[in-house]
Design a protein around this motif. Structure first.
Motif: not given
Length: 460
Positions: A169-191
């Motif tokens: 689907i070339h050139s279809f989206f004006d904005v793409v959000l990639v909330d990427a799978p990650c190592s998750g260190s930002g969630m240490f306090r919550k989890d």
């Protein structure tokens, strides 16, 4: 307790990151509980009780204590979404870049489940805009669709595809959000359990996965379109190094997002290309760990020819007239059928739906209205929660909180019956779902798969 059970060398490595304050960070994890925040649905005004506001989100609010959301009917009605405060910054990014776009836009949330950032984006869009929410993992799609159903808008499409499928689907989206799978260190306090799963090896694997996902989705972004990239990781490899890779590999232009000093957000620049990024540290912000950045695409990946679905069903005019009666401003919608179910989506999205249907596996389109049995509509749960429903065409039964909990459990409802037929069951004016009122009983049609299973109630 300096290490607070953090993984070995984690804090030492983090000391090299921009804006990091070791002691403030440790104190936040040791003595400050993860704050509870909700985001109000702007399309469903209600009397939700809130406390202080999240600085970077007009609809975001902190709560002084965490209530039992399960037993709040307003939560099930879609009046608000329980969302970590830092992640609401994605909405601030979209609101910043949106004024530069004329007319309607198409937005993709590539890694969308459970739907927090999807509904956040949706709140910033107009009905003429299209939001596509994709979830790679099939088992996570139902919670995404449930949360979008509660939000109530009909300008959404849910897909279940690998990022590489968007290559077509070339050139279809004006904005793409990639909330990427990650190592998750930002969630240490919550989890805190996430600390046991974190490793430097996993950071490297996540970095490689992030590059693959971004390379796969790149062709789907329009020239002068935007890529919003985010992680819940503090790792330089998953954040600033990814920005340098994007700018080097694809020539993307970094976009600086305005922030206020009092917000406590740390603005960073990648080492090679000086691309702007935004870091959130517990203790500096009232929220969890987040990294976010925005970049603009400066080249074209080629066009996409329009696609006409010649195999669409010829819809009976008589049935169409019945179905249209359940929709507010029915002429603004394109109606179609999937098997026996009638659906509708904002008319301006018809061609986009056809294109996506050709290339992707679609799980939800617009609003599912229901199916016809003779001249009667058997209404779908999506219709009950939809902003597009014509409430003048159906009965409505207002419930007390106790009755609403009974309904959400699919229990018998202690209610005096005053009407007959299908009825919207509402709480404080917001729809929860359907019931069928009969002379001597009420048939509860709240979906079994999302009913309240817990026995505890704040009413007890």
């Amino acid at each position: 307790m300096d290490n607070y059970n953090f993984p070995p060398h984690f804090l030492d490595d983090l000391c090299n990151e921009p804006g990091f304050d070791r002691q403030t960070f440790i104190d936040a994890h040791q003595s400050e509980p993860a704050p509870t925040a909700i985001r109000i649905n702007p399309f469903k005004p209600s009397a939700v009780k809130t406390d202080s506001q999240v600085p970077w989100c007009a609809e975001g609010f902190y709560l002084n204590e965490r209530p039992s959301f399960t037993f709040d009917p307003l939560f099930h009605a879609g009046a608000y979404y329980v969302q970590e405060a830092s992640s609401m910054f994605i909405g601030h990014i979209l609101n910043t870049i949106r004024p530069n776009k004329d007319g309607a836009i198409k937005v993709l949330d590539l890694c969308a489940a459970p739907g927090g950032k999807t509904t956040l984006l949706n709140s910033a869009l107009q009905s003429t805009d299209l939001l596509v929410a994709n979830e790679i993992i099939k088992t996570r799609v139902p919670i995404l669709t449930d949360n979008l159903n509660r939000w109530g808008t009909s300008n959404t499409i849910v897909t279940n595809n690998d990022p590489r499928d968007f290559n077509a689907i070339h050139s279809f989206f004006d904005v793409v959000l990639v909330d990427a799978p990650c190592s998750g260190s930002g969630m240490f306090r919550k989890d805190p359990a996430a600390m046991n799963e974190w490793s430097e090896g996993n950071v490297n694997l996540c970095h490689q996965r992030q590059e693959r996902i971004l390379a796969d989705i790149y062709p789907a972004i329009k020239e002068d379109g935007y890529l919003i990239y985010s992680t819940c990781s503090y790792s330089h490899q998953e954040n600033e190094e990814i920005l340098d890779w994007l700018c080097t590999e694809f020539g993307l232009e970094s976009i600086r997002i305005p922030i206020y000093k009092e917000w406590g957000i740390v603005e960073t620049e990648s080492p090679l290309k000086k691309a702007w990024g935004y870091r959130f540290y517990p203790g500096k912000v009232k929220g969890e760990g987040l990294f976010a950045a925005c970049l603009r695409k400066k080249e074209s990946s080629g066009g996409l020819s329009n696609y006409k679905n010649s195999g669409q069903q010829k819809l009976p005019a008589k049935e169409m007239d019945i179905v249209k009666g359940y929709m507010k401003n029915a002429d603004d919608f394109y109606f179609f059928k999937v098997n026996e179910d009638w659906l509708a989506i904002n008319r301006e999205h018809k061609e986009s739906l056809n294109i996506l249907h050709r290339h992707l596996y679609i799980k939800k389109s617009g609003v599912r209205i229901g199916k016809l049995a003779g001249n009667d509509l058997i209404p779908d749960h999506e219709l009950a929660l939809s902003l597009a429903i014509n409430k003048d065409a159906v009965l409505s039964t207002e419930l007390t909180k106790e009755q609403a909990i009974q309904y959400l459990r699919r229990d018998n409802i202690d209610l005096e019956i005053t009407g007959k037929g299908w009825s919207l069951m509402t709480y404080e004016g917001l729809a929860l779902g359907w019931a069928k009122l009969l002379p001597n009983r009420i048939n509860n049609y709240y979906p079994k798969e999302i009913r309240i299973m817990s026995q505890f109630s704040s009413l007890q």
